[in-house]
Enzyme design. Structure first.
Site, PDB file in Angstrom:
ATOM      1  CE  LYS A 106     -36.827  -3.342  30.161  1.00 46.50           C
ATOM      2  NZ  LYS A 106     -35.450  -4.167  30.045  1.00 46.50           N
ATOM      3  CB  CYS A 110      -3.597  -8.220  -0.780  1.00 40.57           C
ATOM      4  SG  CYS A 110      -5.202  -8.594   0.312  1.00 40.57           S
ATOM      5  CE1 TYR A 163     -26.177  12.732  32.833  1.00 37.69           C
ATOM      6  CE2 TYR A 163     -26.029  10.819  31.606  1.00 37.69           C
ATOM      7  CZ  TYR A 163     -25.758  12.003  31.747  1.00 37.69           C
ATOM      8  OH  TYR A 163     -25.251  12.786  30.782  1.00 37.69           O
ATOM      9  CG  ASP A 211      -3.090  18.040  38.210  1.00 38.30           C
ATOM     10  OD1 ASP A 211      -4.212  17.772  38.583  1.00 38.30           O
ATOM     11  OD2 ASP A 211      -2.487  17.808  37.110  1.00 38.30           O
ATOM     12  CG  ASP A 265     -28.321  -1.651  30.040  1.00 41.29           C
ATOM     13  OD1 ASP A 265     -28.761  -1.984  31.104  1.00 41.29           O
ATOM     14  OD2 ASP A 265     -28.287  -2.188  29.165  1.00 41.29           O
ATOM     15  CD  GLU A 274     -28.873   2.464  36.304  1.00 42.92           C
ATOM     16  OE1 GLU A 274     -29.445   2.664  37.342  1.00 42.92           O
ATOM     17  OE2 GLU A 274     -29.072   1.399  35.417  1.00 42.92           O
ATOM     18  CE  LYS A 298     -35.566   0.171  33.165  1.00 44.89           C
ATOM     19  NZ  LYS A 298     -34.289  -0.472  33.396  1.00 44.89           N
ATOM     20  CB  CYS A 326      -2.700 -10.670   4.067  1.00 46.10           C
ATOM     21  SG  CYS A 326      -2.183 -10.351   2.301  1.00 46.10           S
ATOM     22  CB  CYS A 359      -4.101 -11.538  -2.403  1.00 40.70           C
ATOM     23  SG  CYS A 359      -2.951 -11.396  -0.812  1.00 40.70           S
ATOM     24  CD  GLU A 415     -36.977  10.681  34.833  1.00 43.97           C
ATOM     25  OE1 GLU A 415     -36.168   9.691  34.983  1.00 43.97           O
ATOM     26  OE2 GLU A 415     -37.706  11.062  35.638  1.00 43.97           O
ATOM     27  CB  SER A 463     -37.467  -2.904  40.269  1.00 53.07           C
ATOM     28  OG  SER A 463     -38.410  -3.673  40.572  1.00 53.07           O
ATOM     29  CB  ILE A 464     -39.881   0.778  37.116  1.00 61.85           C
ATOM     30  CG1 ILE A 464     -38.679   1.730  37.522  1.00 61.85           C
ATOM     31  CG2 ILE A 464     -41.230   1.727  36.692  1.00 61.85           C
ATOM     32  CD1 ILE A 464     -38.356   2.937  36.803  1.00 61.85           C
ATOM     33  CG  ASP A 514      -6.561  19.058  32.806  1.00 57.52           C
ATOM     34  OD1 ASP A 514      -6.110  18.092  32.149  1.00 57.52           O
ATOM     35  OD2 ASP A 514      -7.724  19.653  32.823  1.00 57.52           O
ATOM     36  CD  GLU A 570      -3.807  27.446  38.840  1.00 58.50           C
ATOM     37  OE1 GLU A 570      -4.166  27.985  40.038  1.00 58.50           O
ATOM     38  OE2 GLU A 570      -2.562  27.137  38.778  1.00 58.50           O
ATOM     39  NE  ARG A 596     -33.580  -2.249  42.962  1.00 63.14           N
ATOM     40  CZ  ARG A 596     -34.006  -3.446  42.379  1.00 63.14           C
ATOM     41  NH1 ARG A 596     -33.264  -4.210  42.354  1.00 63.14           N
ATOM     42  NH2 ARG A 596     -35.176  -3.512  42.807  1.00 63.14           N
ATOM     43  CE  LYS A 649     -38.627   7.742  37.027  1.00 67.03           C
ATOM     44  NZ  LYS A 649     -37.297   8.346  37.820  1.00 67.03           N
ATOM     45  CB  CYS A 658      -4.269 -13.550   2.306  1.00 61.21           C
ATOM     46  SG  CYS A 658      -5.402 -12.355   2.034  1.00 61.21           S
TER      47      CYS A 658
HETATM   48  S1  IVH Z   1     -36.785   5.109  38.765  1.00 61.16           S
HETATM   49  C1  IVH Z   1     -39.407   3.615  42.146  1.00 61.16           C
HETATM   50  N1  IVH Z   1     -35.577   6.131  36.754  1.00 61.16           N
HETATM   51  O1  IVH Z   1     -34.076   0.896  36.256  1.00 61.16           O
HETATM   52  C2  IVH Z   1     -38.804   3.851  40.824  1.00 61.16           C
HETATM   53  N2  IVH Z   1     -35.004   3.848  37.088  1.00 61.16           N
HETATM   54  O2  IVH Z   1     -36.352  -1.029  37.749  1.00 61.16           O
HETATM   55  C3  IVH Z   1     -37.135   3.625  41.001  1.00 61.16           C
HETATM   56  N3  IVH Z   1     -33.237   2.964  35.952  1.00 61.16           N
HETATM   57  O3  IVH Z   1     -32.797  -0.508  38.948  1.00 61.16           O
HETATM   58  C4  IVH Z   1     -36.322   3.715  39.761  1.00 61.16           C
HETATM   59  N4  IVH Z   1     -32.974   4.697  34.606  1.00 61.16           N
HETATM   60  O4  IVH Z   1     -31.541   1.517  38.319  1.00 61.16           O
HETATM   61  C5  IVH Z   1     -35.742   5.267  37.535  1.00 61.16           C
HETATM   62  N5  IVH Z   1     -34.599   7.212  34.701  1.00 61.16           N
HETATM   63  C6  IVH Z   1     -34.823   6.206  35.435  1.00 61.16           C
HETATM   64  C7  IVH Z   1     -33.828   5.040  35.426  1.00 61.16           C
HETATM   65  C8  IVH Z   1     -33.900   3.789  36.482  1.00 61.16           C
HETATM   66  C9  IVH Z   1     -32.546   3.560  34.882  1.00 61.16           C
HETATM   67  C10 IVH Z   1     -32.999   1.853  36.499  1.00 61.16           C
HETATM   68  C11 IVH Z   1     -32.903   1.694  38.116  1.00 61.16           C
HETATM   69  C12 IVH Z   1     -33.609   0.426  38.695  1.00 61.16           C
HETATM   70  C13 IVH Z   1     -34.398  -0.018  37.347  1.00 61.16           C
HETATM   71  C14 IVH Z   1     -35.954  -0.043  37.609  1.00 61.16           C
END
Ligand code: IVH
Length: 684
Positions: free
Chosen positions: A323, A446, A232, A41, A127, A182, A125, A440, A425, A123, A86-87, A37, A39, A146, A299, A422
């Site tokens: 999910k 105890c 990611y 810096d 959060d 994300e 998902k 305690c 005891c 893949e 969104s998906i 680190d 180096e 977004r 996908k 407590c």
């Molecule tokens: S693809 C058209 N891949 O989930 C498709 N989304 O409703 C565009 N998310 O808000 C999204 N992991 O932020 C995709 N491997 C993944 C994801 C991902 C999380 C989130 C994304 C979006 C929501 C999709």
């Protein structure tokens, strides 16, 4: 025409950027730094100095541009070149959902049963929060949230502080590449951050997603830089001047080559069975992942098929979010209990209407401490959000205030709830100034603290009972053989040999070690009692000042305060310990069992120093004294203990199996002592 010197500086700046770019990628993305680190810096500072002297050499992708401290007036709206969609989410967590999706896609593509299975990119998902990173000619020019999908907010200033996000794409000069992915916070970073908030008496975050989102949307990028966010990539937005790979999985591979973080837990799978397998496999690993996921995403891998399938309302027909059971659920607080930890810490715990969360049924959730319980204002009868993620113990993340019933309980008051005692005891509880936790005061008395107290008592710097470790204490206490410290000295070799995995020889050794530990010093004994705030140094100070245990036991708070380095906190803690009758009983019992040490009636200054100016060397094993105790006693009598024999050595104390030091002493004609002779000398 630039000056040649000028040209040289510009070249150096470019070189530094190149190197820093490379090392930042090794460090942040690959987790495999090639240089220390310090180096990094150094290179960083050199570049910073050049840019400061010649601001025209500063480029927007320079690593120095990550740390921006400016407080901005507000976030600027950004219209997305390609909407952020969104998906479709499938809440049915069973495998049937994956099969239905595959069937739906096949139907839409007009495929028959005999046609080969479709290939999917499977893949995680993540959060967290979706972000669009716009790179022009390889350089990060803008980062936007977004928002509503059409218009987001410009958060470039904060995103630049996230080390994992490349400020420039490696080997990609395309006019425009928008990387979508994300921003998330790892669970350990989240826990640590909340831990710090709690210690500072500040509001905690409900979950890593909220924490990450809050940070990205901060106006002050210094705040973002100080917390650890990660990223990611999972797709693309607008692209100009780059020929896209034919599959989604190859696109992610290409992004990884450009230095963009892409998660490794992904696969190209075939057909419904492939989807089901992936969902199950990741489901099994979910708790072990270092970050939260709320499902997996399927996908269609081939881009041409994605185009044929197109969109339905604002969601692609070619993708599905499948999910897992939620990590947060609502339930009702039936009661608030208090638990006693191994070290005496008192933790309020919500007793819940059982609820299925994070894959199991939860009926207890921690409230951490009194202040946090009040800050969140959790009361009996309240509806709360319970969070259980990974291996983290379930916690009450927040209260749903508009569901509070009229007959909800009072604001939480820990002292009142326990009547000051407590729950395990009955000892007095205390909360020191500046501390968030109630404790305690029962210590070794105890039951909740028994194991910890015994381990401390046996420790090397305390009674030094060799062979009395974690596992053994666990067995002795759980089996009922040891309830209090004095019970230790009643253990017999036969009784010990009956325990699991205990050889007869080790049993005998332990009994010997226990016996040996009886001869100790006052500071060690005081320290071994595990009185809060009485560490090794304080124990020594007390012993030196008072000379005997009885004088300490009888000392008032004021008298205790006379000891150098003993302040109010230590004095009160000692008094509290000594005022509990059961603690006094333990001390008396231990002495009755033969634990003893040399005492003096006066202060250290009046203690005779018969060995002043003499140098000792210890070798071999003595019959009764441990080496540490022998050393301490020689030192207390004014002598010095050296590691090797030389002409300056006055005495060599030799026990069994003494080695080369004994030979050397004979060679040099140095006086030899056995344990008895040492004792005699100490007593002189
Ligand atoms: S693809 C058209 N891949 O989930 C498709 N989304 O409703 C565009 N998310 O808000 C999204 N992991 O932020 C995709 N491997 C993944 C994801 C991902 C999380 C989130 C994304 C979006 C929501 C999709």
């Amino acid at each position: 025409m630039p000056h040649p010197k000028q040209e040289q500086v510009a070249r150096r700046a470019a070189e530094l950027r190149e190197q820093l770019f490379h090392h930042a990628h090794r460090y942040y993305v690959l987790d495999a730094p090639e240089i220390p680190d310090a180096e990094y810096d150094r290179l960083f500072q050199e570049l910073q100095a050049i840019e400061e002297a010649q601001p025209e050499l500063r480029t927007p992708d320079s690593p120095t541009q990550r740390v921006l401290g400016a407080v901005l007036a507000g976030l600027t709206p950004v219209r997305h070149a390609v909407p952020m969609l969104s998906i479709a989410a499938e809440r049915d967590t069973s495998e049937a959902a994956a099969r239905r999706f595959d069937a739906r896609v096949r139907r839409a593509l007009g495929l028959h049963d005999e046609d080969p299975p479709l290939e999917y990119s499977a893949e995680l998902k993540f959060d967290g929060l979706a972000i669009n990173l716009r790179y022009e000619h390889g350089v990060l020019v803008q980062a936007a949230t977004r928002g509503d999908g059409e218009t987001g907010e410009d958060v470039t200033h904060n995103i630049r502080t996230i080390g994992q996000i490349p400020l420039r794409l490696a080997g990609a000069e395309a006019e425009v590449i928008e990387v979508r992915g994300e921003i998330y916070m790892r669970r350990d970073h989240f826990e640590r951050m909340n831990e710090q908030q709690r210690a500072a008496g500040l509001k905690t975050f409900v979950n890593p997603r909220n924490a990450a989102a809050g940070m990205v949307r901060q106006l002050d990028s210094k705040v973002t830089a100080s917390r650890r966010l990660s990223f990611y990539a999972y797709g693309l937005g607008e692209v100009r001047g780059w020929e896209l790979p034919e599959t989604h999985s190859a696109t992610l591979d290409a992004l990884a080559t450009m230095g963009v973080p892409v998660n490794g837990e992904r696969a190209v799978v075939r057909g419904a069975d492939g989807l089901v397998g992936f969902h199950a496999q990741i489901g099994g690993k979910r708790a072990q992942l270092p970050f939260d996921i709320d499902g997996v995403v399927y996908k269609i891998d081939a881009r041409d098929l994605q185009q044929r399938l197109g969109f339905k309302s604002r969601e692609p027909r070619w993708a599905l979010a499948h999910k897992y059971p939620a990590q947060e659920q609502m339930t009702v607080v039936r009661d608030i209990d208090v638990q006693v930890g191994r070290t005496g810490k008192l933790t309020p715990v919500a007793k819940l209407e059982p609820v299925f969360v994070g894959g199991t049924t939860v009926s207890n959730a921690t409230l951490h401490n009194e202040d946090e319980t009040r800050r969140k204002d959790v009361r009996v009868g309240d509806t709360v959000i319970v969070r259980r993620a990974g291996d983290v113990i379930p916690e009450v993340a927040g209260v749903v205030l508009d569901r509070r019933p009229d007959d909800a309980g009072e604001p939480f008051d820990l002292f009142k709830r326990l009547g000051g005692k407590c729950p395990v005891c009955g000892s007095a509880i205390a909360r020191e100034e500046g501390e968030v936790d109630w404790r305690c005061s029962g210590g070794l008395f105890c039951a909740a603290q028994r194991k910890e107290a015994i381990l401390h008592f046996a420790g090397r710097r305390a009674m030094d009972i060799e062979g009395l470790g974690d596992k053994l204490v666990e067995q002795l206490v759980d089996g009922g053989a040891v309830r209090t410290l004095p019970d230790l000295y009643g253990l017999t070799a036969d009784q010990l040999a009956d325990l699991d995995r205990m050889a007869a020889k080790s049993a005998r050794n332990l009994v010997d070690a226990l016996d040996k530990s009886k001869r100790t010093t006052l500071p060690r004994f005081l320290f071994a009692l595990g009185i809060r705030h009485v560490g090794e140094a304080t124990a020594k100070d007390l012993a030196r000042h008072f000379g005997s245990l009885n004088s300490i036991l009888e000392a008032s708070e004021l008298q205790l305060l006379e000891v150098a380095d003993v302040g109010k906190v230590v004095a009160q803690s000692l008094r509290l310990f000594l005022e509990q009758a059961h603690n006094r009983e333990v001390v008396d019992e231990l002495r009755r069992l033969g634990i003893h040490w040399e005492e003096s009636d006066g202060t250290a200054d009046r203690t005779p120093k018969p060995l002043a100016g003499k140098t000792f060397v210890l070798t071999g094993t003595l019959p009764n004294l441990t080496r540490d105790v022998a050393k301490e006693r020689i030192e207390a009598a004014g002598g010095k203990v050296a590691g090797s024999v030389s002409k300056k050595t006055d005495y060599v104390v030799a026990g069994e199996e003494a080695g080369s030091k004994l030979d050397k002493a004979r060679e040099l004609g140095i006086a030899l002592l056995d344990e008895a002779a040492l004792e005699a000398l100490l007593a002189s």
